[in-house]
Each structure stands twice: as C-alpha cells, then as structure tokens.
Design a protein around this motif. Structure first.
Motif, PDB file in Angstrom:
ATOM      1  N   PHE A   1       0.903   1.416  -6.385  1.00 10.33           N
ATOM      2  CA  PHE A   1       1.642   1.888  -5.202  1.00 10.33           C
ATOM      3  C   PHE A   1       1.307   1.093  -3.953  1.00 10.33           C
ATOM      4  CE2 PHE A   1       2.365   5.084  -8.315  1.00 10.33           C
ATOM      5  CZ  PHE A   1       3.681   5.464  -8.069  1.00 10.33           C
ATOM      6  N   LYS A   2       0.137   0.483  -3.942  1.00  3.95           N
ATOM      7  CA  LYS A   2      -0.201  -0.443  -2.858  1.00  3.95           C
ATOM      8  C   LYS A   2       0.739  -1.658  -2.924  1.00  3.95           C
ATOM      9  CE  LYS A   2      -4.079  -3.370  -1.313  1.00  3.95           C
ATOM     10  NZ  LYS A   2      -5.509  -3.689  -1.507  1.00  3.95           N
ATOM     11  N   GLU A   3       0.887  -2.214  -4.124  1.00  4.42           N
ATOM     12  CA  GLU A   3       1.750  -3.392  -4.295  1.00  4.42           C
ATOM     13  C   GLU A   3       3.209  -3.051  -3.951  1.00  4.42           C
ATOM     14  OE1 GLU A   3       2.967  -4.609  -8.289  1.00  4.42           O
ATOM     15  OE2 GLU A   3       2.436  -6.671  -7.806  1.00  4.42           O
ATOM     16  N   GLN A   4       3.656  -1.870  -4.374  1.00  2.00           N
ATOM     17  CA  GLN A   4       5.046  -1.499  -4.106  1.00  2.00           C
ATOM     18  C   GLN A   4       5.279  -1.234  -2.620  1.00  2.00           C
ATOM     19  OE1 GLN A   4       6.111   1.551  -6.955  1.00  2.00           O
ATOM     20  NE2 GLN A   4       6.101   0.089  -8.639  1.00  2.00           N
ATOM     21  N   GLY A   5       4.285  -0.629  -1.962  1.00  2.00           N
ATOM     22  CA  GLY A   5       4.383  -0.425  -0.512  1.00  2.00           C
ATOM     23  C   GLY A   5       4.507  -1.754   0.215  1.00  2.00           C
ATOM     24  N   GLN A   6       3.698  -2.711  -0.191  1.00  2.00           N
ATOM     25  CA  GLN A   6       3.734  -4.037   0.450  1.00  2.00           C
ATOM     26  C   GLN A   6       5.096  -4.712   0.248  1.00  2.00           C
ATOM     27  OE1 GLN A   6       0.235  -5.438  -1.615  1.00  2.00           O
ATOM     28  NE2 GLN A   6      -1.073  -5.248   0.198  1.00  2.00           N
ATOM     29  N   ALA A   7       5.657  -4.570  -0.955  1.00  4.11           N
ATOM     30  CA  ALA A   7       6.973  -5.171  -1.228  1.00  4.11           C
ATOM     31  C   ALA A   7       8.054  -4.498  -0.386  1.00  4.11           C
ATOM     32  CB  ALA A   7       7.305  -5.056  -2.718  1.00  4.11           C
ATOM     33  N   MET A   8       7.998  -3.172  -0.295  1.00  6.10           N
ATOM     34  CA  MET A   8       8.990  -2.457   0.526  1.00  6.10           C
ATOM     35  C   MET A   8       8.891  -2.854   1.986  1.00  6.10           C
ATOM     36  SD  MET A   8       9.585   1.445  -0.648  1.00  6.10           S
ATOM     37  CE  MET A   8       8.303   1.728  -1.803  1.00  6.10           C
ATOM     38  N   ASP A   9       7.669  -3.009   2.455  1.00  3.21           N
ATOM     39  CA  ASP A   9       7.460  -3.382   3.846  1.00  3.21           C
ATOM     40  C   ASP A   9       8.159  -4.700   4.166  1.00  3.21           C
ATOM     41  OD1 ASP A   9       6.085  -2.426   6.217  1.00  3.21           O
ATOM     42  OD2 ASP A   9       4.908  -4.266   6.108  1.00  3.21           O
ATOM     43  N   LYS A  10       8.180  -5.600   3.176  1.00  2.15           N
ATOM     44  CA  LYS A  10       8.796  -6.918   3.386  1.00  2.15           C
ATOM     45  C   LYS A  10      10.318  -6.888   3.287  1.00  2.15           C
ATOM     46  CE  LYS A  10       5.124  -9.921   1.605  1.00  2.15           C
ATOM     47  NZ  LYS A  10       4.723 -10.698   0.433  1.00  2.15           N
ATOM     48  N   VAL A  11      10.856  -6.180   2.284  1.00 10.15           N
ATOM     49  CA  VAL A  11      12.274  -6.415   1.938  1.00 10.15           C
ATOM     50  C   VAL A  11      13.191  -5.185   1.965  1.00 10.15           C
ATOM     51  CG1 VAL A  11      11.694  -8.431   0.511  1.00 10.15           C
ATOM     52  CG2 VAL A  11      11.871  -6.183  -0.572  1.00 10.15           C
ATOM     53  N   ALA A  12      12.614  -3.968   2.007  1.00  7.23           N
ATOM     54  CA  ALA A  12      13.484  -2.773   1.974  1.00  7.23           C
ATOM     55  C   ALA A  12      14.069  -2.505   3.355  1.00  7.23           C
ATOM     56  CB  ALA A  12      12.696  -1.555   1.496  1.00  7.23           C
TER      57      ALA A  12
ATOM     58  N   LYS B   1       0.991   3.824   3.546  1.00  6.17           N
ATOM     59  CA  LYS B   1      -0.050   3.069   4.271  1.00  6.17           C
ATOM     60  C   LYS B   1       0.214   1.568   4.207  1.00  6.17           C
ATOM     61  CE  LYS B   1      -5.020   2.030   3.751  1.00  6.17           C
ATOM     62  NZ  LYS B   1      -5.410   1.871   5.148  1.00  6.17           N
ATOM     63  N   TYR B   2       0.742   1.104   3.062  1.00  5.44           N
ATOM     64  CA  TYR B   2       0.969  -0.336   2.889  1.00  5.44           C
ATOM     65  C   TYR B   2       2.399  -0.758   3.238  1.00  5.44           C
ATOM     66  CZ  TYR B   2      -3.733  -0.785   1.240  1.00  5.44           C
ATOM     67  OH  TYR B   2      -5.102  -0.781   1.189  1.00  5.44           O
ATOM     68  N   ALA B   3       3.149   0.177   3.819  1.00  5.01           N
ATOM     69  CA  ALA B   3       4.489  -0.153   4.336  1.00  5.01           C
ATOM     70  C   ALA B   3       4.584   0.349   5.771  1.00  5.01           C
ATOM     71  CB  ALA B   3       5.563   0.487   3.457  1.00  5.01           C
ATOM     72  N   PRO B   4       3.740  -0.192   6.664  1.00  2.06           N
ATOM     73  CA  PRO B   4       3.639   0.362   8.017  1.00  2.06           C
ATOM     74  C   PRO B   4       4.911   0.253   8.854  1.00  2.06           C
ATOM     75  CG  PRO B   4       2.375  -1.677   7.844  1.00  2.06           C
ATOM     76  CD  PRO B   4       2.805  -1.316   6.458  1.00  2.06           C
ATOM     77  N   SER B   5       5.830  -0.647   8.462  1.00  2.00           N
ATOM     78  CA  SER B   5       7.060  -0.795   9.263  1.00  2.00           C
ATOM     79  C   SER B   5       8.116   0.268   8.932  1.00  2.00           C
ATOM     80  CB  SER B   5       7.647  -2.199   9.065  1.00  2.00           C
ATOM     81  OG  SER B   5       8.113  -2.348   7.733  1.00  2.00           O
ATOM     82  N   ILE B   6       7.847   1.075   7.897  1.00  4.59           N
ATOM     83  CA  ILE B   6       8.779   2.141   7.508  1.00  4.59           C
ATOM     84  C   ILE B   6       8.183   3.475   7.959  1.00  4.59           C
ATOM     85  CG2 ILE B   6       9.877   3.298   5.531  1.00  4.59           C
ATOM     86  CD1 ILE B   6       9.648   0.536   4.064  1.00  4.59           C
ATOM     87  N   PRO B   7       8.974   4.333   8.631  1.00  7.52           N
ATOM     88  CA  PRO B   7       8.410   5.587   9.155  1.00  7.52           C
ATOM     89  C   PRO B   7       7.733   6.427   8.072  1.00  7.52           C
ATOM     90  CG  PRO B   7      10.656   5.256   9.978  1.00  7.52           C
ATOM     91  CD  PRO B   7      10.412   4.199   8.945  1.00  7.52           C
ATOM     92  N   LYS B   8       6.627   7.065   8.437  1.00  4.76           N
ATOM     93  CA  LYS B   8       5.861   7.893   7.490  1.00  4.76           C
ATOM     94  C   LYS B   8       6.708   9.004   6.878  1.00  4.76           C
ATOM     95  CE  LYS B   8       1.101   7.606   9.219  1.00  4.76           C
ATOM     96  NZ  LYS B   8       0.015   8.368   9.850  1.00  4.76           N
ATOM     97  N   GLU B   9       7.615   9.538   7.704  1.00  4.09           N
ATOM     98  CA  GLU B   9       8.422  10.662   7.197  1.00  4.09           C
ATOM     99  C   GLU B   9       9.413  10.241   6.111  1.00  4.09           C
ATOM    100  OE1 GLU B   9      10.257   9.614  11.312  1.00  4.09           O
ATOM    101  OE2 GLU B   9       8.253   9.712  10.431  1.00  4.09           O
ATOM    102  N   ASN B  10       9.541   8.927   5.884  1.00  4.28           N
ATOM    103  CA  ASN B  10      10.444   8.441   4.827  1.00  4.28           C
ATOM    104  C   ASN B  10       9.768   8.405   3.454  1.00  4.28           C
ATOM    105  OD1 ASN B  10      11.845   7.907   7.199  1.00  4.28           O
ATOM    106  ND2 ASN B  10      12.855   6.110   6.354  1.00  4.28           N
ATOM    107  N   PHE B  11       8.497   8.770   3.402  1.00  3.26           N
ATOM    108  CA  PHE B  11       7.763   8.794   2.133  1.00  3.26           C
ATOM    109  C   PHE B  11       7.511  10.241   1.726  1.00  3.26           C
ATOM    110  CE2 PHE B  11       7.061   4.611   3.783  1.00  3.26           C
ATOM    111  CZ  PHE B  11       7.032   3.795   2.664  1.00  3.26           C
TER     112      PHE B  11
END
Length: 331
Positions: A109-120, A142-152
């Motif tokens: 989930f760390k890896e997936q968060g990082q990927a989402m942060d880049k391209v989603a 935590k690893y997709a900081p550019s996406i609002p927390k409430e979206n998880f």
C-alpha cells in the motif's frame, strides 16, 4: 451517454475482483448510464490469469464497458482514475493473525500510494478492501500526500451488510427493512456492530430495532460476536475468505459514495477527526451519510457505557496497528 470514467481494481486476478469487476462493468456501481474503462492491476506472475478475466469480460458483451487495460505496473494502473478499488493484498489464511498480514501489506500500500500520488486524479476516491483495510488505507494516504485524506476509505460495509442481515433474520423481515445499523472502529474482531440506533419497518410501522428484538443480552453478545467472527466462519466453511459478499459490499460502498446514501446511514472507515472520543488520524469506521461525492460523520448519537468500552477497545487496536505499520515503513 456520458464520457467513460477510468476505474482501477487491484488484485484483479483474485477471488473478490472476479465478482467485483462484473458489478462495476455492468452499471451496478456508477449507474446505468455511466460507461467505464477498467484498469486491472495484478502482479506479473498473474498476467496469464488476468488475460482470461479480460476474455471473459469481452464475452459478457457489456454495453457500458468501453475498454480494459490489464497491467502489472502501478503507474499505468492508477493513471487518471476517478475510483480505485484496492483489493489486492496478501490474503489471510486459516489460523493467521492480522499482525502477520500487516508487515507484508504495508509495503504493497506504500507503493500504491506513491503511484497514485504521481499519476491519479487528485479527486480520486479510494476504497481499501485488502486487509488489514483500515491501516492499509492510512498508509496509502500517507504516501499520497497530494490527495486529500478524506478520499481514502476502508471497507466496513461488509460488516454492516452482515449485521443488517442478522437483524432482519432475527426479526423476520426482508433485509431492506432494517436500516442505520452501525459498524464502529476496525474491520477486525474488535469492531463494534451497534444496533442501538437501528430502525426496522414491520408491516407499515417503523420501530427501534432494540424494541423489536426486545433482548438486550442477544444484542450485546451473540449479535456482536456473530458479526465480528463471520469472516472466520466463512473461511472455516469455504477454506477461503469471503469473496462474493466482499465484492457486493465494495460495490455498495463506492455506489453510495458516488451517488449518495439517501436517508440511510452507511458505515465507512474514514480518517478520524476525534468524533465520539476516538483516536485522531486513524482510519475508523463511523456511521456516515453521503451526498455529492462527500461523506459526513453522523453526529449527536448517545454512546452508552457499554458502547464506550467497545469504541475504546477498537480505537486502541487501531492506534497500535498504526504504530506497527509506521515502524515497518521505516525499515
């Protein structure tokens, strides 16, 4: 017809996804007029199996399915998606503790968060199904900081559906006649299935579920443990974890988030703001209402002494899981 939306399902060659993908592609989630383009992510060794799933999707001849992208690359899978069903995780097997799952899954989930942060898309709605779902959702965020927390969010809708069906069977009414049963806390054996605010329609009359059942010892013991241990009971019977019911619950969760929950409360694991004395910044299941793509915690409910103990216990487990997960992330 509307423009197609891109939707990703991870663990797409697995059991839950096998039921879920059809529901998404058939219109059960985003509505009967919303075309979808499916992104299907799994690990490289599963690409052959996934190819078979893609063939079957073609053979379903679904009018709303405009295309399918099978891939083992997270950055391809998450590109421009509006919704992400994070199903893929190390599966729980008979006799396994949740803690055994934690270390393996945190890395996924760390890896997936990082990927989402880049391209989603930054408004992507993320539903974590893979266990331990609440803590996996927290790590992903935590690893997709550019996406609002409430979206998880994490899925506790399966527990809600289980609780609702148990109560309906006990009272002897159709399952849709029971509403506003709540799942508090973690999607684990510490969760608190709470019928104290639930209502049921019997004949043409609406009444409180506790009054209709009139058996507090059942509601505070057998009902709770049946729901808490239902997943383990399914594993014992099937030798595999819940798949069909989990897929249905994932569909329900995302449909209500996108299209609205109407006059019903739904249970969702969301980042806690401390409501009801829960620990902040863990993903905790609350009763919520949804409208216009947003969720809102139902406020003002009375918490009994019994409920307080249950909320504190599941909150403590989530705080401990969070710390364990953060420790793994440092490795």
């Amino acid at each position: 017809m509307a423009e197609p939306v891109k939707v990703v399902v991870t663990g797409a060659a697995g059991q839950i996804a096998y039921s879920l993908i059809y529901q998404i592609a058939s219109g059960a989630v985003f509505g009967p007029n919303q075309p979808v383009y499916l992104h299907l992510l799994d690990i490289a060794p599963m690409m052959g199996v996934l190819e078979g799933v893609v063939m079957e999707l073609a053979d379903c001849a679904l009018p709303l399915l405009t295309g399918v992208l099978p891939t083992f690359k997270p950055e391809e899978a998450f590109k421009d998606v509006v919704a992400a069903f994070l199903v893929g995780a190390m599966p729980r097997k008979e006799g396994m503790e949740r803690k055994d799952l934690l270390a393996a899954n945190v890395r996924i989930f760390k890896e997936q968060g990082q990927a989402m942060d880049k391209v989603a898309r930054k408004d992507v709605k993320v539903l974590v199904v893979g266990n331990p779902a609440n803590t996996n959702a927290l790590i992903c965020s935590k690893y997709a900081p550019s996406i609002p927390k409430e979206n998880f969010t994490a899925m506790t809708r399966l527990d809600q559906n289980r609780a609702q069906s148990q109560l309906a069977a006990k009272i002897g009414v159709p399952v849709q006649n029971v509403k506003n049963v709540i799942i508090w806390g973690n999607h684990s054996s510490t969760q608190f299935p709470d019928a104290s605010n639930a209502v049921v329609t019997v004949g043409n009359t609406q009444k409180a579920v506790p009054a209709a059942i009139n058996d507090d010892s059942y509601l505070n013991s057998t009902f709770i443990t049946t729901v808490q241990k239902r997943g383990a009971a399914v594993i014992a019977a099937r030798k595999m974890s819940s798949a069909l019911s989990a897929a249905k619950a994932a569909s329900d969760h995302m449909r209500d988030w996108f299209l609205g929950s109407g006059d019903r409360w739904v249970s969702m694991g969301v980042v806690s703001d401390g409501s009801y004395g829960t620990p902040r910044d863990v993903v905790f299941s609350f009763p919520v209402t949804t409208a216009n793509g947003k969720w809102k915690i139902v406020q003002g409910l009375t918490i009994s002494d019994f409920a307080r103990k249950m909320l504190d216990a599941t909150g403590k487990e989530l705080a401990e899981e969070k710390q364990e997960a953060l420790d793994v992330c440092k490795d």
